[in-house]
Write a protein that holds these residues in place. Structure first.
Motif, PDB file in Angstrom:
ATOM      1  N   HIS A 211       0.830  -1.202   0.000  1.00 26.31           N
ATOM      2  CA  HIS A 211       0.000   0.000   0.000  1.00 26.31           C
ATOM      3  C   HIS A 211       0.864   1.252   0.000  1.00 26.31           C
ATOM      4  O   HIS A 211       1.889   1.302   0.686  1.00 26.31           O
ATOM      5  CB  HIS A 211      -0.902   0.044   1.251  1.00 26.31           C
ATOM      6  N   VAL A 212       0.422   2.258  -0.750  1.00 26.96           N
ATOM      7  CA  VAL A 212       1.040   3.579  -0.690  1.00 26.96           C
ATOM      8  C   VAL A 212       0.342   4.341   0.431  1.00 26.96           C
ATOM      9  O   VAL A 212      -0.712   4.955   0.244  1.00 26.96           O
ATOM     10  CB  VAL A 212       0.908   4.334  -2.024  1.00 26.96           C
ATOM     11  N   ARG A 213       0.911   4.277   1.602  1.00 31.96           N
ATOM     12  CA  ARG A 213       0.304   4.935   2.761  1.00 31.96           C
ATOM     13  C   ARG A 213       1.290   4.924   3.922  1.00 31.96           C
ATOM     14  O   ARG A 213       2.333   4.268   3.869  1.00 31.96           O
ATOM     15  CB  ARG A 213      -0.988   4.230   3.173  1.00 31.96           C
ATOM     16  N   SER A 214       0.919   5.615   4.990  1.00 32.75           N
ATOM     17  CA  SER A 214       1.694   5.625   6.223  1.00 32.75           C
ATOM     18  C   SER A 214       1.073   4.645   7.216  1.00 32.75           C
ATOM     19  O   SER A 214      -0.067   4.172   7.032  1.00 32.75           O
ATOM     20  CB  SER A 214       1.714   7.039   6.826  1.00 32.75           C
ATOM     21  N   VAL A 215       1.790   4.365   8.276  1.00 35.21           N
ATOM     22  CA  VAL A 215       1.267   3.506   9.336  1.00 35.21           C
ATOM     23  C   VAL A 215       0.019   4.102   9.957  1.00 35.21           C
ATOM     24  O   VAL A 215      -0.834   3.374  10.500  1.00 35.21           O
ATOM     25  CB  VAL A 215       2.356   3.260  10.408  1.00 35.21           C
TER      26      VAL A 215
END
Length: 299
Positions: A211-215
């Motif tokens: 996924h292109v995302r942050s924690v």
């Protein structure tokens, strides 16, 4: 086809980190030209001319993390050179590398060699193209994570690799824990794409969610294990989020921390409800295994 050579001299204790910065900037080759007790001269090879201002800023940012480096970047130059068979020479220098008790780091062009050696048959192979993104398996920080991963006291069911880079740690977890559901995230879309390709090449593409995302985008208490090979500054800033996504008594492996910064990282994790269970130091780098306290709400 011409290529471009970046030449720089840096304080000796920063050379490894500076080299990783070159890889992240798109270098396709790296060599040490000269070494003294106080300095190291590096050459990085690029297929296209890097933006000098951006590259210099990235190198200086890396150097700034070393409070006691005692020196500055020197002799920074970018030179265009005619094509020669430097890539073949560079590839010849990359060897199959055993790590810890379980792992074998394999450059793609060394697959046959790895398969033919009977001493390596019981090791889990991680096939990663050097230079694609951070996490080729040769850096001390990645190796520390792999060593702590193989020593994990409990088998996780849900795993998250934060700032995945090449995906090497998520791929390793998927191979070591075949029943686990593994996720990998990074805020860099290129890194996520590379991780997905590497997962397919390593035979775990169907089990690794990228996924292109942050924690920060993940739900509370969802993971048994979180991997975070980042930097001290990022780990400190994300400590509460890393704890939040863990289940009570879930485990966190952190790395990418210079030894001089370990106290601040340990303090941030303690504040977030995480207790240190194991630490590992390799030269200037520190890594740790921590556990979320039972029924503790992260700060």
């Amino acid at each position: 086809m011409d290529f471009h050579v970046v030449h720089v001299t840096v304080p000796a204790d920063t050379a490894e980190a500076i080299g990783e910065t070159f890889w992240q900037a798109g270098a396709q080759g790296l060599e040490t030209v000269a070494e003294t007790d106080s300095s190291t001269t590096l050459r990085a090879y690029f297929p296209e001319a890097p933006a000098a201002e951006n590259l210099l800023a990235a190198l200086e940012h890396t150097l700034a993390a070393f409070d006691d480096s005692g020196g500055q970047l020197r002799d920074f130059t970018i030179e265009r050179r005619p094509h020669e068979d430097w890539l073949a020479k560079w590839k010849a220098d990359w060897k199959v590398q055993p790590v810890g008790q379980r792992w074998l780091i394999v450059p793609p062009w060394r697959r046959a060699e790895a398969a033919a050696n009977p001493e390596w048959q019981d090791r889990l192979r991680l096939v990663i193209e050097p230079g694609m993104a951070f996490g080729t398996g040769t850096h001390a920080t990645t190796q520390a994570c792999l060593t702590l991963l193989e020593q994990l006291p409990a088998i996780p069911e849900q795993v998250l690799d934060v700032g995945t880079g090449t995906g090497i740690l998520a791929i390793a977890a998927a191979k070591l824990f075949p029943a686990a559901v593994c996720s990998a995230c990074d805020t860099d879309p290129d890194a996520v794409a590379i991780a997905a390709v590497n997962a397919q090449d390593n035979g775990v593409g169907g089990r690794l969610q990228t996924h292109v995302r942050s924690v920060t985008a993940y739900p509370d208490g969802h993971f048994d294990l979180v991997l975070a090979n980042l930097t001290a500054e990022v780990i400190v800033s994300l400590a509460s989020e890393l704890a939040r996504v863990l289940r009570p008594q879930g485990q966190l492996i952190v790395a990418g921390v210079l030894s001089e910064r370990q106290a601040s990282v340990a303090a941030a994790m303690a504040t977030a409800g995480l207790d240190l269970r194991q630490t590992q130091t390799d030269g200037e780098w520190w890594a740790a295994l921590a556990q979320r306290r039972p029924d503790d709400t992260p700060a």
